[in-house]
Scaffold this motif. Structure first.
Motif, PDB file in Angstrom:
ATOM      1  N   LYS A  54      35.943  27.424  39.076  1.00 44.37           N
ATOM      2  CA  LYS A  54      35.025  28.475  39.525  1.00 44.37           C
ATOM      3  C   LYS A  54      33.560  28.031  39.433  1.00 44.37           C
ATOM      4  CE  LYS A  54      38.132  32.119  39.271  1.00 44.37           C
ATOM      5  NZ  LYS A  54      39.371  31.499  39.396  1.00 44.37           N
ATOM      6  N   TRP A  93      28.340  31.522  37.460  1.00 41.12           N
ATOM      7  CA  TRP A  93      29.596  31.454  36.707  1.00 41.12           C
ATOM      8  C   TRP A  93      29.349  30.721  35.394  1.00 41.12           C
ATOM      9  CZ3 TRP A  93      34.048  33.870  37.700  1.00 41.12           C
ATOM     10  CH2 TRP A  93      35.139  33.546  36.919  1.00 41.12           C
ATOM     11  N   HIS A  99      37.984  41.908  50.264  1.00 36.32           N
ATOM     12  CA  HIS A  99      37.751  41.604  48.857  1.00 36.32           C
ATOM     13  C   HIS A  99      36.539  40.709  48.733  1.00 36.32           C
ATOM     14  CE1 HIS A  99      39.400  37.486  49.077  1.00 36.32           C
ATOM     15  NE2 HIS A  99      40.178  38.004  49.999  1.00 36.32           N
ATOM     16  N   SER A 100      36.022  40.619  47.534  1.00 37.88           N
ATOM     17  CA  SER A 100      34.798  39.868  47.260  1.00 37.88           C
ATOM     18  C   SER A 100      34.917  38.429  47.740  1.00 37.88           C
ATOM     19  CB  SER A 100      34.525  39.899  45.758  1.00 37.88           C
ATOM     20  OG  SER A 100      33.474  39.023  45.436  1.00 37.88           O
ATOM     21  N   GLU A 116      33.534  36.191  46.313  1.00 35.23           N
ATOM     22  CA  GLU A 116      33.462  35.422  45.076  1.00 35.23           C
ATOM     23  C   GLU A 116      34.846  35.195  44.483  1.00 35.23           C
ATOM     24  OE1 GLU A 116      30.803  38.046  43.158  1.00 35.23           O
ATOM     25  OE2 GLU A 116      29.094  37.339  44.319  1.00 35.23           O
ATOM     26  N   ARG A 117      35.846  35.808  45.081  1.00 30.76           N
ATOM     27  CA  ARG A 117      37.236  35.601  44.659  1.00 30.76           C
ATOM     28  C   ARG A 117      37.987  34.974  45.829  1.00 30.76           C
ATOM     29  NH1 ARG A 117      39.386  37.970  40.414  1.00 30.76           N
ATOM     30  NH2 ARG A 117      41.410  37.939  41.402  1.00 30.76           N
ATOM     31  N   THR A 120      43.257  40.660  44.246  1.00 30.96           N
ATOM     32  CA  THR A 120      43.795  40.883  42.908  1.00 30.96           C
ATOM     33  C   THR A 120      45.300  41.115  42.994  1.00 30.96           C
ATOM     34  OG1 THR A 120      43.282  43.219  43.109  1.00 30.96           O
ATOM     35  CG2 THR A 120      41.643  41.838  42.030  1.00 30.96           C
TER      36      THR A 120
END
Length: 167
Positions: free
Chosen positions: A8, A14, A55-56, A58-59, A63
């Motif tokens: 990450k 991060w 979804h983000s 950043e992911r 989920t």
């Protein structure tokens, strides 16, 4: 899908809390280093993705469990897709989402008319309760809405320039 730990470090910010001197609870927190062992639970099986889920960015994936009552569609869906292209710490993420909510309300009203249903906006906005318990607030809301609507119509039709010349 496999449960593989991912690197990450490409995510801006991060690991910003790795330095204990940057931790706002340091040195008050009694540290046992248990938090460095990681999670001790097994990740649940992933929910199948059979509709579009925003979804983000950043992911890398959704989920394990997610929910969406309605997938994004129409103009509001286009605005939401644009918003999710930007980081969650950016106004370019949150402001379009606010706008998309407002656009979605208008889309819902138009959809009601298309299906032959005339929405009772007075009841749906809770104006009956306002009339009973907060008449001044109701009059204020109506006056502000009328003022903003009038200003928007004048600006969109170009009549505001004619009014400015008169004054």
């Amino acid at each position: 899908m496999e449960n593989i730990p991912e690197d990450k470090r490409h995510i801006k910010g991060w690991g910003v809390d790795i330095d204990p001197k940057n931790d706002p609870t340091y040195p008050m927190k009694h540290r046992t280093n248990e938090e460095h062992k990681g999670y001790s639970w097994e990740r649940p099986s992933l929910q199948p993705v059979n509709i579009e889920v925003l979804h983000s960015n950043e992911r890398p994936n959704v989920t394990a469990v997610f929910g969406t009552s309605t997938p994004p569609s129409g103009l509001s869906g286009m605005i939401r897709r644009y918003a999710f292209k930007h980081s969650e710490n950016s106004y370019l993420h949150w402001l379009p989402l606010l706008l998309a909510d407002r656009v979605n309300v208008v889309e819902g009203i138009v959809d009601d008319f298309k299906q032959g249903h005339v929405p009772n906006i007075f009841a749906e906005k809770g104006m009956k309760a306002d009339w009973k318990h907060d008449k001044a607030g109701l009059f204020q809301k109506v006056a502000i809405t009328a003022l903003v609507t009038t200003a928007a119509v004048l600006i969109l039709t170009g009549k505001h320039k004619e009014l400015a010349k008169k004054f």
